[in-house]
Design a protein around this motif. Structure first.
Motif, PDB file in Angstrom:
ATOM      1  N   ILE A 108       0.841  -1.206   0.000  1.00 35.29           N
ATOM      2  CA  ILE A 108       0.000   0.000   0.000  1.00 35.29           C
ATOM      3  C   ILE A 108       0.873   1.251   0.000  1.00 35.29           C
ATOM      4  O   ILE A 108       0.626   2.204  -0.755  1.00 35.29           O
ATOM      5  CB  ILE A 108      -0.940  -0.008   1.220  1.00 35.29           C
ATOM      6  N   ILE A 109       1.900   1.251   0.848  1.00 31.39           N
ATOM      7  CA  ILE A 109       2.797   2.409   0.913  1.00 31.39           C
ATOM      8  C   ILE A 109       3.498   2.615  -0.432  1.00 31.39           C
ATOM      9  O   ILE A 109       3.595   3.744  -0.934  1.00 31.39           O
ATOM     10  CB  ILE A 109       3.840   2.218   2.033  1.00 31.39           C
ATOM     11  N   ALA A 110       3.984   1.510  -1.021  1.00 31.62           N
ATOM     12  CA  ALA A 110       4.686   1.599  -2.305  1.00 31.62           C
ATOM     13  C   ALA A 110       3.769   2.134  -3.400  1.00 31.62           C
ATOM     14  O   ALA A 110       4.188   2.930  -4.250  1.00 31.62           O
ATOM     15  CB  ALA A 110       5.240   0.235  -2.699  1.00 31.62           C
ATOM     16  N   THR A 111       2.503   1.709  -3.377  1.00 30.44           N
ATOM     17  CA  THR A 111       1.543   2.195  -4.367  1.00 30.44           C
ATOM     18  C   THR A 111       1.337   3.696  -4.228  1.00 30.44           C
ATOM     19  O   THR A 111       1.302   4.444  -5.218  1.00 30.44           O
ATOM     20  CB  THR A 111       0.195   1.478  -4.206  1.00 30.44           C
ATOM     21  N   GLY A 112       1.216   4.171  -2.989  1.00 27.16           N
ATOM     22  CA  GLY A 112       1.060   5.600  -2.752  1.00 27.16           C
ATOM     23  C   GLY A 112       2.288   6.390  -3.194  1.00 27.16           C
ATOM     24  O   GLY A 112       2.163   7.463  -3.801  1.00 27.16           O
ATOM     25  N   VAL A 113       3.473   5.852  -2.905  1.00 22.00           N
ATOM     26  CA  VAL A 113       4.710   6.529  -3.291  1.00 22.00           C
ATOM     27  C   VAL A 113       4.833   6.624  -4.809  1.00 22.00           C
ATOM     28  O   VAL A 113       5.163   7.683  -5.363  1.00 22.00           O
ATOM     29  CB  VAL A 113       5.930   5.788  -2.707  1.00 22.00           C
ATOM     30  N   VAL A 114       4.544   5.516  -5.495  1.00 23.77           N
ATOM     31  CA  VAL A 114       4.632   5.497  -6.955  1.00 23.77           C
ATOM     32  C   VAL A 114       3.638   6.487  -7.563  1.00 23.77           C
ATOM     33  O   VAL A 114       3.964   7.247  -8.482  1.00 23.77           O
ATOM     34  CB  VAL A 114       4.397   4.077  -7.495  1.00 23.77           C
ATOM     35  N   GLY A 115       2.419   6.495  -7.040  1.00 30.67           N
ATOM     36  CA  GLY A 115       1.405   7.425  -7.545  1.00 30.67           C
ATOM     37  C   GLY A 115       1.822   8.872  -7.346  1.00 30.67           C
ATOM     38  O   GLY A 115       1.668   9.710  -8.245  1.00 30.67           O
ATOM     39  N   PHE A 116       2.366   9.174  -6.170  1.00 31.88           N
ATOM     40  CA  PHE A 116       2.824  10.538  -5.882  1.00 31.88           C
ATOM     41  C   PHE A 116       3.961  10.944  -6.817  1.00 31.88           C
ATOM     42  O   PHE A 116       3.976  12.060  -7.352  1.00 31.88           O
ATOM     43  CB  PHE A 116       3.281  10.631  -4.429  1.00 31.88           C
ATOM     44  N   LEU A 117       4.902  10.040  -7.041  1.00 29.52           N
ATOM     45  CA  LEU A 117       6.045  10.344  -7.901  1.00 29.52           C
ATOM     46  C   LEU A 117       5.622  10.545  -9.354  1.00 29.52           C
ATOM     47  O   LEU A 117       6.195  11.371 -10.074  1.00 29.52           O
ATOM     48  CB  LEU A 117       7.092   9.241  -7.799  1.00 29.52           C
ATOM     49  N   ILE A 118       4.634   9.793  -9.794  1.00 31.41           N
ATOM     50  CA  ILE A 118       4.128   9.976 -11.163  1.00 31.41           C
ATOM     51  C   ILE A 118       3.552  11.380 -11.330  1.00 31.41           C
ATOM     52  O   ILE A 118       3.803  12.065 -12.321  1.00 31.41           O
ATOM     53  CB  ILE A 118       3.083   8.900 -11.493  1.00 31.41           C
ATOM     54  N   LEU A 119       2.763  11.816 -10.350  1.00 28.19           N
ATOM     55  CA  LEU A 119       2.191  13.170 -10.405  1.00 28.19           C
ATOM     56  C   LEU A 119       3.281  14.238 -10.291  1.00 28.19           C
ATOM     57  O   LEU A 119       3.192  15.297 -10.919  1.00 28.19           O
ATOM     58  CB  LEU A 119       1.169  13.340  -9.279  1.00 28.19           C
ATOM     59  N   LEU A 120       4.309  13.955  -9.508  1.00 26.48           N
ATOM     60  CA  LEU A 120       5.380  14.920  -9.300  1.00 26.48           C
ATOM     61  C   LEU A 120       6.200  15.157 -10.569  1.00 26.48           C
ATOM     62  O   LEU A 120       6.848  16.200 -10.709  1.00 26.48           O
ATOM     63  CB  LEU A 120       6.305  14.434  -8.175  1.00 26.48           C
TER      64      LEU A 120
END
Length: 219
Positions: A95-107
């Motif tokens: 779950i944490i990794a999914t959130g991090v990946v999603g945030f980085l994509i938007l960034l």
């Protein structure tokens, strides 16, 4: 040449230069965003390729000795985080990794400096590489799907519980000297180190942060 108030009119503050920079900014950002995602894609591809080779050619009980024993290829399956941490919280890590990946994509749309494209591209590639293992490797979706059909997929799915393939062991085999890791872990750590160095040396993520650092130094 000076402006009113005695301030120097340099190239950075010339009206024509400022307008030109503003016009080139969207194109520059697009280029950096493409570079950012290409770096991440390269890390993911190399990580998954080396993991596939490790799974197909390495015997967990027979590590391969390289560079005079400096590195050993020692295959293992890791339910935890990078370097075998938090092995009892696989689904939380997913779950944490999914959130991090999603945030980085938007960034990625906000990157304005090449060094940050490299650093964040390494972090994104590393995080996504291990996330792919958690989603696609046993005992995650494939085992539930193939063993129980769609019924098993929906009722007994271990989605997010896949074990990450690790195979690089330094100094001694089987992680006896240092936890076993993979290329995704390496990229992630290198990216984080680069981010820390950029921040410590005043090369912040945004122009505003860099201006703030310069203002602090001038006081």
């Amino acid at each position: 040449m000076q402006r009113a108030g005695g301030a120097t009119l340099s190239e950075d503050t010339h009206p024509d230069t400022a307008v030109a920079d503003q016009e080139r900014a969207p194109e520059r950002r697009r280029g950096l965003m493409v570079a950012y995602f290409l770096i991440a894609a390269f890390v993911i591809g190399l990580d998954q390729l080396t993991k596939a080779l490790a799974v197909n050619h390495l015997d967990p009980s027979e590590p391969v000795r390289l560079l005079g024993g400096l590195v050993h290829l020692s295959l293992t399956r890791n339910p935890g985080a990078a370097f075998s941490l938090a092995t009892d919280y696989t689904w939380v890590l997913a779950i944490i990794a999914t959130g991090v990946v999603g945030f980085l994509i938007l960034l990625g749309r906000k990157i304005v400096y090449p060094a940050w494209a490299i650093a964040l591209g390494l972090v994104l590639g590393g995080a996504a590489g291990n996330l792919i293992d958690r989603v696609l490797r046993a005992p995650s979706v494939p085992s539930a799907w193939f063993e129980g059909g769609l019924g098993g997929f929906f009722t007994e799915s271990n989605i997010g519980m896949g074990h990450v393939v690790d195979f690089i062991s330094v100094f001694r085999p089987h992680g006896q000297a240092f936890p076993i890791f993979n290329l995704a872990d390496s990229a992630l750590v290198c990216g984080v180190i680069l981010i820390v160095l950029l921040e410590l040396t005043g090369h912040g993520f945004s122009p505003a942060s860099r201006r703030a650092d310069r203002s602090e130094e001038e006081r």
